[in-house]
Motif scaffolding. Structure first.
Motif, PDB file in Angstrom:
ATOM      1  N   LEU A  38     -79.262  39.210  76.201  1.00 13.11           N
ATOM      2  CA  LEU A  38     -78.450  38.269  76.388  1.00 13.11           C
ATOM      3  C   LEU A  38     -78.034  37.406  74.770  1.00 13.11           C
ATOM      4  O   LEU A  38     -76.832  37.214  74.748  1.00 13.11           O
ATOM      5  CB  LEU A  38     -78.794  36.948  77.266  1.00 13.11           C
ATOM      6  N   ALA A  39     -79.177  37.052  74.045  1.00 16.12           N
ATOM      7  CA  ALA A  39     -78.915  36.526  72.725  1.00 16.12           C
ATOM      8  C   ALA A  39     -78.067  37.606  71.915  1.00 16.12           C
ATOM      9  O   ALA A  39     -77.082  36.962  71.110  1.00 16.12           O
ATOM     10  CB  ALA A  39     -80.108  36.339  72.241  1.00 16.12           C
ATOM     11  N   PHE A  40     -78.443  38.724  71.884  1.00 13.61           N
ATOM     12  CA  PHE A  40     -77.822  39.827  71.185  1.00 13.61           C
ATOM     13  C   PHE A  40     -76.206  39.825  71.450  1.00 13.61           C
ATOM     14  O   PHE A  40     -75.394  39.967  70.977  1.00 13.61           O
ATOM     15  CB  PHE A  40     -78.372  41.214  71.180  1.00 13.61           C
ATOM     16  N   LEU A  41     -76.073  39.796  72.619  1.00 15.76           N
ATOM     17  CA  LEU A  41     -74.790  39.931  73.262  1.00 15.76           C
ATOM     18  C   LEU A  41     -73.887  38.818  73.019  1.00 15.76           C
ATOM     19  O   LEU A  41     -72.728  38.721  72.693  1.00 15.76           O
ATOM     20  CB  LEU A  41     -74.664  40.254  74.937  1.00 15.76           C
ATOM     21  N   ASP A  42     -74.429  37.821  73.086  1.00 16.75           N
ATOM     22  CA  ASP A  42     -74.006  36.382  72.643  1.00 16.75           C
ATOM     23  C   ASP A  42     -73.223  36.432  71.146  1.00 16.75           C
ATOM     24  O   ASP A  42     -72.209  35.872  70.609  1.00 16.75           O
ATOM     25  CB  ASP A  42     -74.652  34.986  72.750  1.00 16.75           C
ATOM     26  N   ASP A  43     -74.190  36.888  70.254  1.00 10.20           N
ATOM     27  CA  ASP A  43     -73.895  36.956  68.900  1.00 10.20           C
ATOM     28  C   ASP A  43     -72.748  37.951  68.626  1.00 10.20           C
ATOM     29  O   ASP A  43     -71.799  37.701  67.699  1.00 10.20           O
ATOM     30  CB  ASP A  43     -75.249  37.508  68.203  1.00 10.20           C
ATOM     31  N   ARG A  44     -72.678  38.918  69.337  1.00  8.78           N
ATOM     32  CA  ARG A  44     -71.528  40.046  69.241  1.00  8.78           C
ATOM     33  C   ARG A  44     -70.560  39.348  69.729  1.00  8.78           C
ATOM     34  O   ARG A  44     -69.384  39.553  69.195  1.00  8.78           O
ATOM     35  CB  ARG A  44     -71.845  41.355  70.232  1.00  8.78           C
ATOM     36  N   LYS A  45     -70.372  38.536  70.863  1.00 14.59           N
ATOM     37  CA  LYS A  45     -69.227  37.910  71.375  1.00 14.59           C
ATOM     38  C   LYS A  45     -68.710  36.820  70.263  1.00 14.59           C
ATOM     39  O   LYS A  45     -67.423  36.574  70.101  1.00 14.59           O
ATOM     40  CB  LYS A  45     -69.505  37.308  72.718  1.00 14.59           C
ATOM     41  N   THR A  46     -69.692  35.959  69.860  1.00 18.66           N
ATOM     42  CA  THR A  46     -69.286  34.986  68.732  1.00 18.66           C
ATOM     43  C   THR A  46     -68.733  35.695  67.861  1.00 18.66           C
ATOM     44  O   THR A  46     -67.729  35.129  67.100  1.00 18.66           O
ATOM     45  CB  THR A  46     -70.489  34.270  68.392  1.00 18.66           C
ATOM     46  N   LYS A  47     -69.243  36.752  67.089  1.00 20.51           N
ATOM     47  CA  LYS A  47     -68.554  37.467  66.001  1.00 20.51           C
ATOM     48  C   LYS A  47     -67.193  38.006  66.455  1.00 20.51           C
ATOM     49  O   LYS A  47     -66.259  37.667  65.512  1.00 20.51           O
ATOM     50  CB  LYS A  47     -69.551  38.721  65.421  1.00 20.51           C
ATOM     51  N   ALA A  48     -67.052  38.732  67.469  1.00 21.96           N
ATOM     52  CA  ALA A  48     -65.839  39.251  67.889  1.00 21.96           C
ATOM     53  C   ALA A  48     -64.740  38.016  67.966  1.00 21.96           C
ATOM     54  O   ALA A  48     -63.609  38.314  67.523  1.00 21.96           O
ATOM     55  CB  ALA A  48     -66.078  40.007  69.154  1.00 21.96           C
TER      56      ALA A  48
END
Length: 235
Positions: free
Chosen positions: A171-181
């Motif tokens: 979930l933390a990895f997905l959150d980082d990707r969403k934040t970058k996007a």
């Protein structure tokens, strides 16, 4: 008039009377049963548990308990008074595992041959041993099953904790990707709002390279570019 005895005195007298009424044979019987219980416990651990796997040892104990309980429940049933060592179940649970057959012998079963077939037949004189041995089997099996249940719950909790940790990392990895996007999307929107152009930066080639203006020197009235009159006169 004499005082009536108190309840404490009466209780003490009753206890003393009971102790006097107990025969030496009763005390010896209790000591023998205590020693017999210890002996059965040693036959189980280390006798059965040490040389066998935990699962195999527990399976052997359950087979021994079933044989003992059947005989205790139906002592006159010939089917429960003996077992054949060549039986597949008996061979797998009592003959092959180390220590299991020794426990059956202590319960009161003795080797005999009937019609050229080997048997282990119960001797009725060992009924007390059968009762004590069955009680010890029940205690050990109950404790072992509770221990395994606790171990199973502990392992399940460990697996659940590991799965939760892995899920948190995901979930933390997905959150980082969403934040970058989201950050990239905002940057593109800002650029589009500015017409898609960025303010050009000045380079060295864009700098003004025109010659400096002539600067007059004070006191002489000549510019830096004019010839020196004194030099011309000497020539």
């Amino acid at each position: 008039m004499a005082d009536r005895p108190t309840s404490e005195v009466l209780a003490a007298a009753a206890t003393a009377a009971v102790q006097r009424s107990r025969s030496p044979n009763t005390c010896n019987s209790e000591e023998q049963e205590y020693e017999k219980r210890l002996h059965f416990r040693r036959l189980i651990d280390p006798g059965i548990f040490r040389p066998n796997s935990r699962d195999q040892a527990l399976a052997s104990l359950k087979t021994l308990l079933k044989i003992a309980n059947n005989l205790l429940d139906e002592p006159d049933n010939p089917k429960f008074q003996q077992f054949k060592p060549t039986n597949n179940l008996i061979k797998r649970q009592l003959i092959d595992p180390k220590g299991a057959l020794e426990y059956a012998i202590e319960l009161g079963f003795r080797a005999e041959v009937k019609d050229f077939q080997p048997y282990y037949v119960f001797n009725p004189r060992h009924r007390t041993d059968l009762r004590i041995g069955a009680a010890i089997l029940e205690e050990v099996i109950d404790l072992e099953e509770k221990k395994q249940e606790r171990l199973k719950r502990s392992r399940a909790e460990e697996r659940a904790a590991a799965a939760a940790a892995a899920q948190n990392v995901k979930l933390a990895f997905l959150d980082d990707r969403k934040t970058k996007a989201l950050r990239d999307s905002r940057e593109r929107a800002r650029q589009n709002a500015n017409g898609g152009h960025q303010t050009p930066s000045h380079t060295a080639s864009d700098r003004d390279t025109s010659p400096l203006p002539e600067i007059g020197m004070p006191g002489i009235g000549h510019s830096l570019a004019s010839p020196d009159p004194d030099v011309d006169q000497h020539e």
